[in-house]
Scaffold this motif. Structure first.
Motif, PDB file in Angstrom:
ATOM      1  N   SER A  84       0.828  -1.207   0.000  1.00  0.00           N
ATOM      2  CA  SER A  84       0.000   0.000   0.000  1.00  0.00           C
ATOM      3  C   SER A  84       0.866   1.263   0.000  1.00  0.00           C
ATOM      4  CB  SER A  84      -0.896   0.020   1.247  1.00  0.00           C
ATOM      5  OG  SER A  84      -1.500   1.288   1.341  1.00  0.00           O
ATOM      6  N   SER A  96      -0.800   3.995   0.677  1.00  0.00           N
ATOM      7  CA  SER A  96      -1.706   4.854   1.435  1.00  0.00           C
ATOM      8  C   SER A  96      -1.056   5.317   2.744  1.00  0.00           C
ATOM      9  CB  SER A  96      -2.998   4.084   1.776  1.00  0.00           C
ATOM     10  OG  SER A  96      -3.714   4.787   2.761  1.00  0.00           O
ATOM     11  N   HIS A 138      -3.250   6.545   5.120  1.00  0.00           N
ATOM     12  CA  HIS A 138      -4.436   6.698   5.983  1.00  0.00           C
ATOM     13  C   HIS A 138      -4.112   6.366   7.431  1.00  0.00           C
ATOM     14  CE1 HIS A 138      -7.001   6.980   2.344  1.00  0.00           C
ATOM     15  NE2 HIS A 138      -7.661   7.779   3.175  1.00  0.00           N
ATOM     16  N   ASN A 139      -4.707   7.150   8.342  1.00  0.00           N
ATOM     17  CA  ASN A 139      -4.510   6.961   9.791  1.00  0.00           C
ATOM     18  C   ASN A 139      -3.075   7.217  10.248  1.00  0.00           C
ATOM     19  OD1 ASN A 139      -7.231   6.224  10.019  1.00  0.00           O
ATOM     20  ND2 ASN A 139      -6.696   4.137   9.333  1.00  0.00           N
ATOM     21  N   LYS A 140      -2.295   7.886   9.383  1.00  0.00           N
ATOM     22  CA  LYS A 140      -0.938   8.260   9.782  1.00  0.00           C
ATOM     23  C   LYS A 140      -0.906   9.762  10.099  1.00  0.00           C
ATOM     24  CE  LYS A 140       0.933   4.202   8.893  1.00  0.00           C
ATOM     25  NZ  LYS A 140       1.355   3.301  10.009  1.00  0.00           N
ATOM     26  N   GLY A 169      -3.894  10.484   2.441  1.00  0.00           N
ATOM     27  CA  GLY A 169      -4.695  10.118   3.607  1.00  0.00           C
ATOM     28  C   GLY A 169      -4.115  10.458   4.961  1.00  0.00           C
ATOM     29  N   ASP A 200      -2.927  12.797   8.233  1.00  0.00           N
ATOM     30  CA  ASP A 200      -3.119  14.056   8.950  1.00  0.00           C
ATOM     31  C   ASP A 200      -1.745  14.726   9.017  1.00  0.00           C
ATOM     32  OD1 ASP A 200      -5.316  12.367  11.294  1.00  0.00           O
ATOM     33  OD2 ASP A 200      -5.741  13.319   9.344  1.00  0.00           O
ATOM     34  N   GLN A 212      -8.621  15.591   5.863  1.00  0.00           N
ATOM     35  CA  GLN A 212      -7.612  15.203   6.864  1.00  0.00           C
ATOM     36  C   GLN A 212      -7.502  16.272   7.951  1.00  0.00           C
ATOM     37  OE1 GLN A 212      -7.597  12.120   4.690  1.00  0.00           O
ATOM     38  NE2 GLN A 212      -6.486  12.193   6.624  1.00  0.00           N
ATOM     39  N   SER A 272       5.475   5.356   3.122  1.00  0.00           N
ATOM     40  CA  SER A 272       4.469   4.273   3.094  1.00  0.00           C
ATOM     41  C   SER A 272       5.092   2.914   3.392  1.00  0.00           C
ATOM     42  CB  SER A 272       3.842   4.209   1.690  1.00  0.00           C
ATOM     43  OG  SER A 272       4.790   3.664   0.772  1.00  0.00           O
TER      44      SER A 272
END
Ligand code: NAI
Ligand SMILES: C[C@H](O)[C@@H]1OC(=O)[C@H](O)[C@@H]1O
Length: 256
Positions: free
Chosen positions: A5, A7, A9-11, A34, A36, A59, A234
């Motif tokens: 991935s 992505s 996200h949620n990082k 993805g 923040d 985000q 990533s």
């Protein structure tokens, strides 16, 4: 099953110098991927503008207004701003500056400015980020060096020294923090059109000289550098550490 991935996200990522040039490109690419973002730069208006742009991607954005030379202020603002349960997953040491001068003319004050901005801040902010990454046994630190840290450029000996130092710091921190699953890598850009280089790149003769030393015969586009930064942030780079990726159109391999 063999495609990792990319992505984020949620990082939670922190980027220094996040409001212009390379730092801004990385910030926006990370938000689009993805993450923040803790947006760190010196100008309050710019920082809040970029925080809003990060939020436009859905985000969270956290403003930190400080000079990286005052890295303790950055740390205290982060501690006061991000939620208690949040920890930093990705730290990008991007902020950097140059005072282009001949070695015979360099003054002590110039040395201090360049060394503190480009090198000292990167180390102590990496140390801060790594302490929380160690607790959760994972993290990504990305240092923005330069081809100037690998080959000799005419654009200033002190700047080149600091960029070489970032490459060596990347290796040594990777060695010390590998067992904590903290990956420390660097990016070495050649010329990109940013506020730092815009004066130089307005000189057509200079641009032609840059192109003549670049196998791809062109200056890079910021998204071509942001892509490398997303890769290094990533899981796709989870077995890479201590490396410097030169995003340079081939410049550093151009012997003759
Ligand atoms: N643009 C280029 O051609 C190249 C740039 N680099 C490196 O990439 C990084 C970013 O460069 P650019 O985006 O071109 O620079 P830039 O000057 O266009 O943007 C740098 C950002 O860092 C911020 N910044 C500078 N000093 C700061 C400080 N003391 N505290 C907090 N923020 C500070 C600036 O406000 C700006 O937002 C630098 O480390 C630079 O050395 C490396 C090779 C080539
Ligand atoms: C490629 C270099 O890093 C470039 O040289 C300069 O004069 C600017 O300071 C850029 O960083």
């Amino acid at each position: 099953m063999y495609l990792p991935s990319f992505s984020l996200h949620n990082k939670l990522a922190a980027v220094t110098g996040a409001t212009k040039g390379i730092g801004y490109a990385i910030t926006m690419a990370y938000a689009e991927a993805g993450a923040d973002i803790i947006v760190i730069a010196r100008t309050e208006e710019d920082v809040h503008r970029v925080v809003q742009e990060v939020k436009s991607y859905g985000q969270k954005g956290y403003p930190v207004v400080a000079d990286v030379k005052d890295y303790l202020s950055i740390i205290s603002q982060i501690e006061a701003t991000i939620p208690d349960e949040s920890t930093i997953d990705i730290w990008v040491n991007n902020a950097g500056m140059n005072i282009r001068n001949n070695a015979l003319e360099v003054q002590d004050e110039e040395w201090e400015q360049i060394v503190q901005t480009n090198m000292k801040s990167a180390f102590f902010l990496s140390q801060y980020a790594a302490r929380q990454m160690k607790d959760k046994q994972e993290g990504k630190i990305i240092n923005i060096s330069s081809v100037a840290g690998h080959v000799a450029l005419r654009t200033g000996v002190v700047y080149g020294m600091t960029k070489s130092a970032l490459i060596q710091m990347t290796k040594t921190l990777a060695l010390e923090w590998g067992e904590y699953n903290i990956h420390v890598n660097a990016i070495g850009p050649w010329y990109f059109n940013t506020p730092l280089t815009e004066k130089l790149l307005k000189n057509e003769e200079y641009v032609e000289e840059i192109k003549s030393r670049t196998p791809m015969r062109r200056i890079g586009e910021l998204k071509e550098l942001a892509g490398t930064a997303v890769f290094l942030a990533s899981e796709a780079s989870n077995y890479m550490t201590g490396q410097t990726l030169f995003v340079d159109g081939g410049m550093t391999i151009y012997g003759f």
